[in-house]
Design a protein around this motif. Sequence first.
Motif, short mmCIF file in Angstrom:
data_model
loop_
_atom_site.label_atom_id
_atom_site.label_comp_id
_atom_site.label_asym_id
_atom_site.label_seq_id
_atom_site.Cartn_x
_atom_site.Cartn_y
_atom_site.Cartn_z
N ALA A 156 8.54 -52.49 23.37
CA ALA A 156 7.18 -52.05 23.08
C ALA A 156 6.62 -51.37 24.33
O ALA A 156 7.02 -51.70 25.44
CB ALA A 156 6.32 -53.25 22.70
N ALA A 157 5.69 -50.44 24.13
CA ALA A 157 5.13 -49.74 25.28
C ALA A 157 3.61 -49.72 25.21
O ALA A 157 3.01 -49.49 24.16
CB ALA A 157 5.67 -48.31 25.34
N ASN B 120 7.13 -59.29 30.40
CA ASN B 120 7.05 -58.18 31.35
C ASN B 120 5.93 -58.35 32.37
O ASN B 120 5.97 -57.77 33.44
CB ASN B 120 6.95 -56.85 30.61
N LYS B 121 4.92 -59.18 32.06
CA LYS B 121 3.84 -59.35 33.03
C LYS B 121 4.34 -60.11 34.27
O LYS B 121 3.90 -59.86 35.38
CB LYS B 121 2.65 -60.08 32.39
N TYR C 203 2.30 -56.12 20.33
CA TYR C 203 3.41 -55.33 20.90
C TYR C 203 4.75 -55.59 20.20
O TYR C 203 5.26 -54.74 19.49
CB TYR C 203 3.56 -55.65 22.39
N THR C 204 5.31 -56.78 20.43
CA THR C 204 6.70 -56.99 20.02
C THR C 204 6.87 -57.02 18.50
O THR C 204 7.90 -56.60 17.98
CB THR C 204 7.27 -58.29 20.62
N ASN D 143 -2.91 -59.76 27.85
CA ASN D 143 -1.87 -60.62 28.42
C ASN D 143 -1.85 -60.49 29.93
O ASN D 143 -1.53 -61.45 30.65
CB ASN D 143 -0.49 -60.20 27.88
N LYS E 245 6.28 -57.51 36.23
CA LYS E 245 5.41 -56.50 36.84
C LYS E 245 4.63 -57.06 38.03
O LYS E 245 4.29 -56.34 38.95
CB LYS E 245 4.46 -55.94 35.78
N THR F 216 1.31 -49.25 28.79
CA THR F 216 1.08 -48.28 29.86
C THR F 216 2.38 -47.58 30.29
O THR F 216 2.34 -46.64 31.08
CB THR F 216 0.48 -48.97 31.10
N GLY F 217 3.52 -48.07 29.82
CA GLY F 217 4.79 -47.39 30.10
C GLY F 217 5.55 -47.92 31.32
O GLY F 217 6.63 -47.41 31.64
N GLY F 218 5.04 -48.94 31.97
CA GLY F 218 5.72 -49.48 33.16
C GLY F 218 7.04 -50.15 32.81
O GLY F 218 8.05 -49.95 33.49
N THR F 219 7.03 -50.92 31.74
CA THR F 219 8.23 -51.66 31.36
C THR F 219 9.35 -50.72 30.97
O THR F 219 10.48 -50.84 31.46
CB THR F 219 7.90 -52.61 30.19
N ASP G 189 4.69 -61.36 19.00
CA ASP G 189 3.25 -61.19 19.13
C ASP G 189 2.81 -60.01 18.27
O ASP G 189 3.59 -59.09 18.01
CB ASP G 189 2.85 -60.98 20.60
N THR H 20 9.06 -58.82 25.16
CA THR H 20 8.26 -58.73 26.39
C THR H 20 7.21 -59.84 26.50
O THR H 20 6.41 -59.83 27.44
CB THR H 20 7.58 -57.35 26.46
N GLY H 21 7.19 -60.76 25.55
CA GLY H 21 6.27 -61.90 25.66
C GLY H 21 4.98 -61.67 24.89
O GLY H 21 4.99 -61.22 23.75
C1 LIG Z 1 1.66 -55.50 28.38
C2 LIG Z 1 2.70 -55.66 27.34
C3 LIG Z 1 3.54 -54.61 26.93
C4 LIG Z 1 3.38 -53.21 27.46
O1 LIG Z 1 3.99 -53.03 28.70
P1 LIG Z 1 3.77 -51.70 29.52
O2 LIG Z 1 4.55 -51.91 30.75
O3 LIG Z 1 2.29 -51.60 29.79
O4 LIG Z 1 4.23 -50.57 28.69
C5 LIG Z 1 4.52 -54.88 26.00
N1 LIG Z 1 4.66 -56.11 25.46
C6 LIG Z 1 3.86 -57.13 25.80
C7 LIG Z 1 4.06 -58.43 25.14
C8 LIG Z 1 2.86 -56.95 26.75
O5 LIG Z 1 2.07 -57.98 27.07
#
Ligand SMILES: *Cc1c(COP(=O)(O)O)cnc(C)c1O
Length: 302
Positions: A168-169, A34-35, A249-250, A63, A38, A171-174, A246, A277-278
């Motif tokens: 996973a969340a 997701n980075k 988050y995931t 990340n 974003k 900041t909620g952007g994803t 990871d 999301t990595g």
């Molecule tokens: C940053 C991150 C998230 C959270 O994403 P948000 O958009 O901030 O909710 C989830 N998974 C991974 C692996 C991240 O690096």
Amino acid sequence: MNPVFNQPINIDFPNGISLTIKREDLIHPFVSGNKFRKLKYNLLQAKAENKKTLLTFGGAFSNHIAAVAYAGNEQGLKTIGIIRGDELFDKIEENPTLKFAQENGMQLEFISREEYRLKNEDSFIEKLKEKYGDFYLVPEGGTNELAVKGCEEILTAEDAVFNYVCCAAGTGGTISGLINSALPNQKILGFPALKGDFLNDEIRIFAKKDNWNLISDYHFGGYGKINLELIEFINAFFDENKVPLDPIYTGKMVFGVIDLIHKNYFPAHSKILLIHTGGLQGIQGMNLKLKQKKLPILKIDD
Ligand SMILES: *Cc1c(COP(=O)(O)O)cnc(C)c1O
């Protein structure tokens, strides 16, 4: 960007439920998941505004910090990372994330946790501009309108077959991007990695629908906290499916989804899509901490 694919997870659930994981972690070795999404439109915007420098915020294992450092370097932009915790200034060498960021040309600036709390205040940003000159500001975790726009590209036409999408969340952007691009028959479930319920309000700023829910029972004590049960789960999942997760988050999200399946949260025959999301760059740093605590380490590969 490397191609992303949907990988079926071969676990037999009694009620016909199927699990599939979208391998966004494979997008890029350093700007993963997701980075990457974003940053995409934020980098274009920074260029359009003719900015020469990106400035952003993050913690020591972030990340997002690693991603901004690498992407900025690749795009010929100078990067400044404002890091939470002024005690870390002489710990760069022992921290794989900070070391990676610095090697990619990021200027690291350490501030106290108290000061860090001011990161969204205009007066604080002004002070940073006086100190470092003009920059394009990428918020902590990278979440803004343009980040959400990038995350709206995660789901594609082939994902129409799924009725649940889980992520996973932080900041909620994803999750906001997923919500905006989901079909009417799809429900989006977010698994917060942090304690507290500020996230609902954050998501409502960016998300335009109400086809979503947050499930707050799987943060394992809070951001960055992990226990033996989670480590063993992540390592077993890797052995069985060859998908590394990871621990921040995931891993927690996938643990949560499988636990909820066993608790009959999902209707029979649900087709569930997990978003990977990595975040795998963080494993190295976490493993250093686990060794100190004499806990088993996380597997990255065989
Ligand atoms: C940053 C991150 C998230 C959270 O994403 P948000 O958009 O901030 O909710 C989830 N998974 C991974 C692996 C991240 O690096």
